[in-house]
Design a protein around this motif. Structure first.
Motif, PDB file in Angstrom:
ATOM      1  N   GLN A  56     -10.140  11.721   8.000  1.00  0.00           N
ATOM      2  CA  GLN A  56     -10.363  13.167   8.560  1.00  0.00           C
ATOM      3  C   GLN A  56      -9.922  14.256   8.080  1.00  0.00           C
ATOM      4  O   GLN A  56     -10.183  15.379   8.250  1.00  0.00           O
ATOM      5  N   PHE A  57      -8.882  13.994   7.264  1.00  0.00           N
ATOM      6  CA  PHE A  57      -8.028  15.074   6.355  1.00  0.00           C
ATOM      7  C   PHE A  57      -8.892  15.384   5.203  1.00  0.00           C
ATOM      8  O   PHE A  57      -8.797  14.174   4.411  1.00  0.00           O
ATOM      9  N   ALA A  88       2.584   3.857  -4.047  1.00  0.00           N
ATOM     10  CA  ALA A  88       2.597   2.502  -3.439  1.00  0.00           C
ATOM     11  C   ALA A  88       2.409   2.427  -2.185  1.00  0.00           C
ATOM     12  O   ALA A  88       1.638   1.703  -1.561  1.00  0.00           O
ATOM     13  N   ARG A  89       3.305   3.385  -1.404  1.00  0.00           N
ATOM     14  CA  ARG A  89       3.246   3.527  -0.033  1.00  0.00           C
ATOM     15  C   ARG A  89       1.879   3.989   0.512  1.00  0.00           C
ATOM     16  O   ARG A  89       1.423   3.584   1.522  1.00  0.00           O
ATOM     17  N   SER A  90       1.455   4.829  -0.260  1.00  0.00           N
ATOM     18  CA  SER A  90       0.212   5.696   0.326  1.00  0.00           C
ATOM     19  C   SER A  90      -1.187   4.460   0.011  1.00  0.00           C
ATOM     20  O   SER A  90      -2.007   4.419   0.910  1.00  0.00           O
ATOM     21  N   GLY A  91      -0.895   3.928  -0.994  1.00  0.00           N
ATOM     22  CA  GLY A  91      -1.843   2.971  -1.218  1.00  0.00           C
ATOM     23  C   GLY A  91      -2.059   1.890  -0.109  1.00  0.00           C
ATOM     24  O   GLY A  91      -3.051   1.315   0.183  1.00  0.00           O
ATOM     25  N   SER A  96      -4.414  -0.645   4.235  1.00  0.00           N
ATOM     26  CA  SER A  96      -4.376  -1.515   5.637  1.00  0.00           C
ATOM     27  C   SER A  96      -5.111  -0.826   6.733  1.00  0.00           C
ATOM     28  O   SER A  96      -4.935  -1.008   7.866  1.00  0.00           O
ATOM     29  N   GLY A  97      -5.749   0.242   6.483  1.00  0.00           N
ATOM     30  CA  GLY A  97      -6.600   0.900   7.419  1.00  0.00           C
ATOM     31  C   GLY A  97      -6.051   1.952   8.161  1.00  0.00           C
ATOM     32  O   GLY A  97      -6.418   2.314   9.321  1.00  0.00           O
ATOM     33  N   ALA A  98      -4.929   2.447   7.657  1.00  0.00           N
ATOM     34  CA  ALA A  98      -4.171   3.699   8.456  1.00  0.00           C
ATOM     35  C   ALA A  98      -5.002   4.817   8.563  1.00  0.00           C
ATOM     36  O   ALA A  98      -6.034   5.086   7.627  1.00  0.00           O
ATOM     37  N   GLU A  99      -5.232   5.442   9.397  1.00  0.00           N
ATOM     38  CA  GLU A  99      -6.227   6.485   9.878  1.00  0.00           C
ATOM     39  C   GLU A  99      -5.667   7.836   9.932  1.00  0.00           C
ATOM     40  O   GLU A  99      -6.214   9.069   9.783  1.00  0.00           O
ATOM     41  N   THR A 100      -4.319   7.935  10.470  1.00  0.00           N
ATOM     42  CA  THR A 100      -3.523   9.111  10.552  1.00  0.00           C
ATOM     43  C   THR A 100      -2.369   9.129   9.799  1.00  0.00           C
ATOM     44  O   THR A 100      -2.110   7.969   9.235  1.00  0.00           O
ATOM     45  N   ARG A 101      -1.609  10.469   9.746  1.00  0.00           N
ATOM     46  CA  ARG A 101      -0.424  10.562   9.047  1.00  0.00           C
ATOM     47  C   ARG A 101       0.681   9.840   9.869  1.00  0.00           C
ATOM     48  O   ARG A 101       1.822   9.732   9.363  1.00  0.00           O
ATOM     49  N   ALA A 102       0.429   9.731  11.105  1.00  0.00           N
ATOM     50  CA  ALA A 102       1.444   8.706  11.707  1.00  0.00           C
ATOM     51  C   ALA A 102       1.651   7.422  11.114  1.00  0.00           C
ATOM     52  O   ALA A 102       2.868   7.119  11.401  1.00  0.00           O
ATOM     53  N   ALA A 103       0.839   6.980  10.514  1.00  0.00           N
ATOM     54  CA  ALA A 103       1.311   5.468   9.885  1.00  0.00           C
ATOM     55  C   ALA A 103       2.270   5.907   8.595  1.00  0.00           C
ATOM     56  O   ALA A 103       3.168   4.971   8.708  1.00  0.00           O
ATOM     57  N   ALA A 104       2.247   7.016   8.048  1.00  0.00           N
ATOM     58  CA  ALA A 104       3.371   7.352   7.145  1.00  0.00           C
ATOM     59  C   ALA A 104       4.712   7.511   7.800  1.00  0.00           C
ATOM     60  O   ALA A 104       5.744   7.319   7.195  1.00  0.00           O
ATOM     61  N   VAL A 105       4.511   8.299   8.769  1.00  0.00           N
ATOM     62  CA  VAL A 105       5.761   8.331   9.636  1.00  0.00           C
ATOM     63  C   VAL A 105       6.129   7.253  10.180  1.00  0.00           C
ATOM     64  O   VAL A 105       7.545   6.750   9.943  1.00  0.00           O
ATOM     65  N   PHE A 106       5.799   6.328  10.575  1.00  0.00           N
ATOM     66  CA  PHE A 106       5.907   4.887  11.035  1.00  0.00           C
ATOM     67  C   PHE A 106       6.529   4.197   9.893  1.00  0.00           C
ATOM     68  O   PHE A 106       7.738   3.479  10.072  1.00  0.00           O
TER      69      PHE A 106
END
Length: 139
Positions: A56-57, A88-91, A96-106
């Protein structure tokens, strides 16, 4: 070579404000070089991840550079390293199907907690093993 000493007091070391002196002037060319390389890496990584998975971003290079600049200023004032996008982290998040930026914070919280809790064990890991892990995750 091994990773080396990892401080177990990560959080207490985090909030040390550096002294601003004239000794910093000779560091400006190196700082400009690091800024340029980190900016290019972030822009290329962000564009690649945007093509890997649409979210969505919308990818905005200007917004990316402003965010990275603010993060680098904040990181510098608390004694942190330069900040850039990590493919590497973003890929891994995109794959893995992350939809929001909360996945990066987690993911960042897990990384910080892991280093704080497992510092003595991580010191024993050979650097080539870490490099191989990054290559495998980024592929």
């Amino acid at each position: 070579p091994l990773v080396g000493d990892i401080p177990t007091t990560v959080l207490s070391e985090l909030f040390k404000v550096p002294a601003l002196t004239s000794d910093l002037l000779p560091l400006l060319p190196t700082a400009a070089l690091v800024y340029g390389l980190a900016s290019v890496e972030s822009l290329l990584s962000s564009a690649a991840v945007d093509k890997m998975k649409k979210t969505q971003f919308a990818y905005d290079p200007g917004q990316e550079l402003i965010g990275q600049g603010l993060a680098n200023v904040t990181s510098g004032f608390v004694g942190g390293p330069p900040v850039s996008c990590a493919i590497a982290r973003s890929g891994l998040n995109a794959g893995s199907g992350a939809e929001t930026r909360a996945a990066a914070v987690f993911q960042g919280g897990l990384l910080l907690g892991g280093v704080a809790a497992l510092g003595p064990v991580l010191e024993l890991v050979p650097v080539p093993a870490l490099a191989a892990l990054l290559v495998r995750v980024g592929a």
